[in-house]
Design a protein around this motif. Structure first.
Motif, PDB file in Angstrom:
ATOM      1  N   SER A 137      -5.766   9.028  -0.900  1.00 27.49           N
ATOM      2  CA  SER A 137      -6.932   9.015  -1.771  1.00 27.49           C
ATOM      3  C   SER A 137      -6.817   7.900  -2.792  1.00 27.49           C
ATOM      4  O   SER A 137      -5.832   7.810  -3.507  1.00 27.49           O
ATOM      5  N   ILE A 138      -7.829   7.051  -2.867  1.00 26.91           N
ATOM      6  CA  ILE A 138      -7.803   5.949  -3.818  1.00 26.91           C
ATOM      7  C   ILE A 138      -7.770   6.469  -5.243  1.00 26.91           C
ATOM      8  O   ILE A 138      -7.016   5.997  -6.079  1.00 26.91           O
ATOM      9  N   SER A 139      -8.606   7.452  -5.524  1.00 28.81           N
ATOM     10  CA  SER A 139      -8.731   7.918  -6.901  1.00 28.81           C
ATOM     11  C   SER A 139      -7.540   8.732  -7.370  1.00 28.81           C
ATOM     12  O   SER A 139      -7.226   8.759  -8.557  1.00 28.81           O
ATOM     13  N   SER A 176      -3.242   3.087 -12.329  1.00 21.17           N
ATOM     14  CA  SER A 176      -4.611   3.558 -12.461  1.00 21.17           C
ATOM     15  C   SER A 176      -5.316   2.854 -13.612  1.00 21.17           C
ATOM     16  O   SER A 176      -6.484   2.474 -13.500  1.00 21.17           O
ATOM     17  N   ASN A 204     -15.295  -1.041 -10.792  1.00 20.21           N
ATOM     18  CA  ASN A 204     -14.385  -0.034 -10.268  1.00 20.21           C
ATOM     19  C   ASN A 204     -14.633  -0.018  -8.766  1.00 20.21           C
ATOM     20  O   ASN A 204     -15.661   0.473  -8.309  1.00 20.21           O
ATOM     21  N   SER A 264     -13.366   1.427  -6.154  1.00 20.90           N
ATOM     22  CA  SER A 264     -13.142   2.570  -5.265  1.00 20.90           C
ATOM     23  C   SER A 264     -14.395   2.961  -4.497  1.00 20.90           C
ATOM     24  O   SER A 264     -14.379   3.113  -3.272  1.00 20.90           O
ATOM     25  N   SER A 265     -15.510   3.132  -5.199  1.00 15.24           N
ATOM     26  CA  SER A 265     -16.747   3.537  -4.532  1.00 15.24           C
ATOM     27  C   SER A 265     -17.249   2.438  -3.611  1.00 15.24           C
ATOM     28  O   SER A 265     -17.816   2.712  -2.542  1.00 15.24           O
ATOM     29  N   GLU A 321     -15.218   2.623  -0.391  1.00 15.61           N
ATOM     30  CA  GLU A 321     -15.649   3.766   0.409  1.00 15.61           C
ATOM     31  C   GLU A 321     -16.978   3.464   1.110  1.00 15.61           C
ATOM     32  O   GLU A 321     -17.181   3.829   2.273  1.00 15.61           O
ATOM     33  N   GLN A 374      -7.873  -5.250  -9.147  1.00 13.87           N
ATOM     34  CA  GLN A 374      -7.843  -3.880  -8.654  1.00 13.87           C
ATOM     35  C   GLN A 374      -7.344  -3.800  -7.215  1.00 13.87           C
ATOM     36  O   GLN A 374      -6.621  -2.873  -6.849  1.00 13.87           O
ATOM     37  N   LEU A 422      -4.155  -1.563  -6.060  1.00 11.25           N
ATOM     38  CA  LEU A 422      -4.218  -0.593  -4.967  1.00 11.25           C
ATOM     39  C   LEU A 422      -3.225  -0.948  -3.864  1.00 11.25           C
ATOM     40  O   LEU A 422      -2.614  -0.071  -3.252  1.00 11.25           O
ATOM     41  N   ARG A 424      -7.273   1.680   4.633  1.00  9.76           N
ATOM     42  CA  ARG A 424      -6.492   2.745   4.010  1.00  9.76           C
ATOM     43  C   ARG A 424      -5.087   2.749   4.626  1.00  9.76           C
ATOM     44  O   ARG A 424      -4.929   2.699   5.848  1.00  9.76           O
TER      45      ARG A 424
END
Length: 247
Positions: free
Chosen positions: A11-13, A21, A30, A32-33, A36, A71, A75, A97
């Motif tokens: 999970s990224i978050s 983080s 940000n 992450s979204s 996805e 970012q 990650l 991922r």
């Protein structure tokens, strides 16, 4: 096949340490979204690959490219995503991922032997986009092992002269690259034939891509993020215009 975890969480978050983080949330973006969303556009059943997002596609979703790059690095360093070379002759880098990449390599290489060596040693100890011969030797990979990984597309030659460093790649990615490059060219041609070399995004989305198995929206993110298309907000909706780089 029994799943072997290559990282603590996919999970990224939830996977980032507090310090990472904080770094991943710096700046206006940000990602992450955005990641996805791009992964959700990828047709995994068509290419039989894990979801792939191109790094530069994120630039189509966030204007602060420095923040995006920061970012992505955070990650990658945390082990949540893998940053990989799309192909030996390609300039593009892709994001997958980490757990899905691990599972995919295991399915390509098989359990035991080289497959286990890669998932339990290489992936757990090397999070960079490339690896040297010296590092592979430290991890107990023989010349035969390295040759096997090169032939399967897990490693791509980085240093052509000496052959002592390798990009980490994605086996079986060639059909995806073909669709990406052909669709990229076709979409430029479609917009290039229109008046003023621009079209509303909704009109572009209604077009049929006969040479690519990727959705048009995936190609739009590719072209906008790669500075081949410019997106302009209008009262009629987003306008997509060819840039000088395509002329």
């Amino acid at each position: 096949m029994k799943r072997k975890s290559c990282l603590m969480s996919s999970s990224i978050s939830d996977s980032l340490s507090p310090s990472v983080s904080k770094r991943a949330k710096e700046g206006k973006a940000n990602i992450s979204s955005g990641l996805e969303h791009l992964w959700s556009l990828f047709p995994t059943q068509v290419f039989l690959l894990p979801p792939i997002a191109l790094r530069h596609q994120l630039y189509s979703l966030h204007t602060d490219r420095t923040a995006v790059d920061r970012q992505v690095e955070a990650l990658r360093e945390s082990g949540v995503v893998r940053l990989l070379k799309l192909g030996a002759s390609e300039e593009d880098y892709c994001l997958i991922r980490s757990q899905q990449y691990c599972d995919y390599l295991q399915s390509c290489l098989g359990e035991g032997g080289l497959g286990t060596k890669v998932t339990e040693s290489l992936l757990k100890n090397c999070h960079d986009v490339s690896v040297t011969n010296e590092r592979l030797t430290e991890l107990k990979f023989s010349n035969e092992d390295i040759s096997g990984l090169v032939s399967r597309g897990v490693l791509l030659v980085r240093d052509v002269d000496t052959g002592r460093s390798w990009w980490c790649g994605v086996p079986g990615v060639s059909p995806f690259i073909r669709s990406l490059t052909r669709g990229r060219s076709m979409l430029q041609q479609i917009i290039g034939r229109s008046r003023f070399k621009e079209m509303l995004r909704r009109d572009v989305l209604s077009k049929r891509m006969t040479v690519s198995k990727l959705p048009i929206e995936y190609h739009i993110h590719d072209l906008v993020g790669g500075d081949l298309l410019e997106r302009v907000e209008t009262t009629s909706g987003d306008l997509l215009r060819l840039t000088d780089a395509t002329h």
